[in-house]
Write a protein that holds these residues in place. Sequence first.
Motif, mmCIF file in Angstrom:
data_model
loop_
_atom_site.group_PDB
_atom_site.id
_atom_site.type_symbol
_atom_site.label_atom_id
_atom_site.label_comp_id
_atom_site.label_asym_id
_atom_site.label_seq_id
_atom_site.Cartn_x
_atom_site.Cartn_y
_atom_site.Cartn_z
ATOM 1 N N SER A 183 -24.404 17.140 -37.537
ATOM 2 C CA SER A 183 -25.711 17.791 -37.557
ATOM 3 C C SER A 183 -26.795 16.880 -36.990
ATOM 4 C CB SER A 183 -26.071 18.187 -38.996
ATOM 5 O OG SER A 183 -26.063 17.036 -39.834
ATOM 6 N N GLN A 184 -26.417 15.641 -36.650
ATOM 7 C CA GLN A 184 -27.374 14.674 -36.116
ATOM 8 C C GLN A 184 -27.669 14.982 -34.647
ATOM 9 O OE1 GLN A 184 -25.603 10.847 -36.724
ATOM 10 N NE2 GLN A 184 -25.793 10.917 -38.956
ATOM 11 N N LYS A 185 -28.757 14.367 -34.172
ATOM 12 C CA LYS A 185 -29.140 14.533 -32.770
ATOM 13 C C LYS A 185 -29.244 13.185 -32.081
ATOM 14 C CE LYS A 185 -31.401 19.031 -32.942
ATOM 15 N NZ LYS A 185 -32.550 19.829 -32.490
ATOM 16 N N ARG A 186 -28.932 13.187 -30.801
ATOM 17 C CA ARG A 186 -29.006 11.972 -29.996
ATOM 18 C C ARG A 186 -30.208 12.083 -29.066
ATOM 19 N NH1 ARG A 186 -24.325 12.247 -27.778
ATOM 20 N NH2 ARG A 186 -23.222 10.608 -28.903
ATOM 21 N N GLY A 187 -30.983 11.021 -28.977
ATOM 22 C CA GLY A 187 -32.172 11.035 -28.130
ATOM 23 C C GLY A 187 -31.873 10.542 -26.726
ATOM 24 N N LEU A 188 -32.154 11.365 -25.743
ATOM 25 C CA LEU A 188 -32.008 10.964 -24.348
ATOM 26 C C LEU A 188 -33.380 10.601 -23.786
ATOM 27 C CD1 LEU A 188 -29.529 13.560 -22.780
ATOM 28 C CD2 LEU A 188 -29.027 11.302 -23.675
ATOM 29 N N GLY A 189 -33.402 9.593 -22.926
ATOM 30 C CA GLY A 189 -34.651 9.216 -22.260
ATOM 31 C C GLY A 189 -34.586 9.597 -20.795
ATOM 32 N N ILE A 190 -35.414 10.545 -20.365
ATOM 33 C CA ILE A 190 -35.379 11.040 -18.989
ATOM 34 C C ILE A 190 -36.443 10.320 -18.156
ATOM 35 C CG2 ILE A 190 -35.417 13.090 -17.529
ATOM 36 C CD1 ILE A 190 -33.245 13.107 -19.699
ATOM 37 N N PRO A 191 -36.037 9.466 -17.201
ATOM 38 C CA PRO A 191 -37.031 8.772 -16.362
ATOM 39 C C PRO A 191 -37.654 9.731 -15.342
ATOM 40 C CG PRO A 191 -34.862 7.675 -16.311
ATOM 41 C CD PRO A 191 -34.672 9.043 -16.887
ATOM 42 N N THR A 192 -38.721 9.278 -14.697
ATOM 43 C CA THR A 192 -39.326 10.059 -13.615
ATOM 44 C C THR A 192 -38.407 10.029 -12.398
ATOM 45 O OG1 THR A 192 -40.502 8.139 -12.751
ATOM 46 C CG2 THR A 192 -41.654 9.474 -14.405
ATOM 47 N N MET A 193 -38.661 10.920 -11.444
ATOM 48 C CA MET A 193 -37.808 11.009 -10.253
ATOM 49 C C MET A 193 -37.846 9.696 -9.452
ATOM 50 S SD MET A 193 -35.728 13.271 -9.038
ATOM 51 C CE MET A 193 -36.283 14.906 -9.560
ATOM 52 N N THR A 194 -39.018 9.074 -9.363
ATOM 53 C CA THR A 194 -39.138 7.803 -8.629
ATOM 54 C C THR A 194 -38.320 6.715 -9.286
ATOM 55 O OG1 THR A 194 -41.370 8.415 -7.918
ATOM 56 C CG2 THR A 194 -40.769 6.091 -7.751
ATOM 57 N N ASP A 195 -38.413 6.619 -10.615
ATOM 58 C CA ASP A 195 -37.632 5.606 -11.335
ATOM 59 C C ASP A 195 -36.138 5.885 -11.231
ATOM 60 O OD1 ASP A 195 -39.712 4.006 -12.137
ATOM 61 O OD2 ASP A 195 -40.050 5.066 -14.018
ATOM 62 N N ARG A 196 -35.757 7.177 -11.244
ATOM 63 C CA ARG A 196 -34.333 7.516 -11.100
ATOM 64 C C ARG A 196 -33.796 7.039 -9.751
ATOM 65 N NH1 ARG A 196 -33.974 13.784 -12.984
ATOM 66 N NH2 ARG A 196 -36.093 13.589 -13.746
ATOM 67 N N ALA A 197 -34.577 7.260 -8.698
ATOM 68 C CA ALA A 197 -34.149 6.832 -7.360
ATOM 69 C C ALA A 197 -34.048 5.304 -7.292
ATOM 70 C CB ALA A 197 -35.122 7.357 -6.310
ATOM 71 N N SER A 198 -35.020 4.608 -7.890
ATOM 72 C CA SER A 198 -34.991 3.136 -7.899
ATOM 73 C C SER A 198 -33.790 2.624 -8.684
ATOM 74 C CB SER A 198 -36.282 2.587 -8.514
ATOM 75 O OG SER A 198 -37.414 3.016 -7.790
ATOM 76 N N GLN A 199 -33.485 3.281 -9.809
ATOM 77 C CA GLN A 199 -32.329 2.877 -10.608
ATOM 78 C C GLN A 199 -31.027 3.103 -9.849
ATOM 79 O OE1 GLN A 199 -32.326 4.563 -14.566
ATOM 80 N NE2 GLN A 199 -34.419 3.907 -14.981
ATOM 81 N N ALA A 200 -30.946 4.216 -9.114
ATOM 82 C CA ALA A 200 -29.750 4.493 -8.315
ATOM 83 C C ALA A 200 -29.582 3.434 -7.226
ATOM 84 C CB ALA A 200 -29.845 5.888 -7.696
#
Length: 596
Positions: free
Chosen positions: A116-133
């Motif tokens: 019944s617990q929940k896991r927290g996801l952190g969604i970065p911005t599109m720019t940060d996602r591209a930089s991380q990739a």
Amino acid sequence: MNKTKTQEKLTVVWNAIDWRKLEKRVFKLQKRIYQASERGDVRAVRKLQKTLMRSWSAKCLAVRRVTQDNTGKKTAGVDGIKSLAPTQRLELVNNLKLSRKASPVRRVNIPKPGTSQKRGLGIPTMTDRASQALVKQALEPEWEARFEPNSYGFRPGRSCHDAIEAIFTAINQKAKYVLDADIAKCFDKINHKALLNKLNTFPTIRRQIRAWLKAGVMDGSKLFPTSEGTPQGGVISPLLANIALHGIENRINQAFPTMVKKSRETWFHKKGETFRTPNVIRYADDFVVLHENIAVVQGCQQIIAEWLNGMGLELKPSKTRISHTLTEYEGNRGFDFLGFNIRQYPINIKRSGKSSTGKPLGFKTLIKPSQKAIKRHVEEIGNIIKAHKSKPQEALIGKLNPVIQGWANYNSTQVSKETFSTIDHIVYQQLLAWAKYTHCGTPHKEIIRKCWMAVGNNNWVFATRDEQGNLVRLRTHAKTPIVRHEKVKGEASPYDGNLVYWSTRRGKHPECPERVAELLKVQQGKCNRCGLQFREDDLLEIDHKLPTSQGGKDVLSNRQLLHRHCHDQKTAMDALRQKRQLAHEELARYLDDNPF
């Protein structure tokens, strides 16, 4: 008007990019990084990583990955941007560079399976996602050459099934004690300073990763600081977690002689008998330690707990226990790992497993789906059936088939036939209750005749006909064949250049759909549009050469396997071709009605 023309030109430029050439350039650099890291040439690794980070090809691939390929490409970060047009993608490529800044991630809570617990996801911005990739493209080859061979989670080319096969190999010839452990809140508790020191990369990447780690989390309208942990949901987060946990196996191997010395009284069962080092098999933050001596396993637990303290982590008491694969120890026998129950059963000599010399062992190692996994799967099927009480049979079958096939494929590498038959019986009872509710007041025999039919040699198939008269039938678990999974080679990596080996493995993976595996074999592991060999992390989609909307049939000769981005391009071309064809037909009709 000029702005519109510029956008059209940029769209043409993006669609006209020779992705084949770009991927070859980037992969060549990644292969060289992997080889330099493998031989310990740190200077060459850093030089090649800097070259890759400046590469326009790598930036284009990073942007394409997060805007076209990734499943969560339409999930917005704190900036609200969830999709980019081709013009915006090119603009992002031109502006993509590392800095000391990063935007906070957006918190999204998703339910944990089976709890019944929940896991927290952190969604970065599109720019940060591209930089991380982009950063991931540079860091992953370096660390793939350094990771321990028995680490399987969140790594390209490795899966749960490889970890299970490694466990089977470790205990198949000898019963052992098991430390089954889980790390408490692994992603949320990693020490930032310890992680950055362990990463030991050049300042540009170090500063940028530190900025991502310290960026904070937006939950609703509130900003919470992040002094520890890596947010789940980022492109680079799994790699950082693996780097943080790298070294457990090496630490145990280093401490093994000391453990032998301390426990000498309990160590030797017979004079001159010696033992090998413990087997440590890890999948992300779940791991097991296997050894035939209980003192060694207990010593490993203490060493791991001390080692984790250095990364700001600790073992989760509720999910950490010691058991034995054959006999009962502290009320436990066998253990559950990644949805499987792993245990050895005493059995007569005729049916028992045999040693490498052919001597009967007196037991047999069996790996089956765990009771928790079976219960969770049956409940999921039951919930789908309950949610479709007022829906037609065709819709219910369409929802159930992917769930049944996916779960059966996952468990099809182990001893699952009996489990499959049991679940099929439970599903039949659930479907019978659904049929009685849907056809309230109808006699039992009439209900059976309406919802079940004879197909081939099977008289009890839950099936119906669609509007075109095609048969729509429910898949059963028991029809899934049991095929043993071949474990990945210990030191092999997708960056070693052996693309044929990896594309072949992909087609044989138990979770690979039948139609995809069939097309991989026909196309020899290559994309029909760009001609590149499919790699382990590529997202694949089945396309109809002649679209069904234009009269194409869903047969093997009309199907092809493409990258997701190649499929997008092909679909756009098909739509443009159909639009032009309709325009020509309309013009022809006009000329027929209005002759000159």
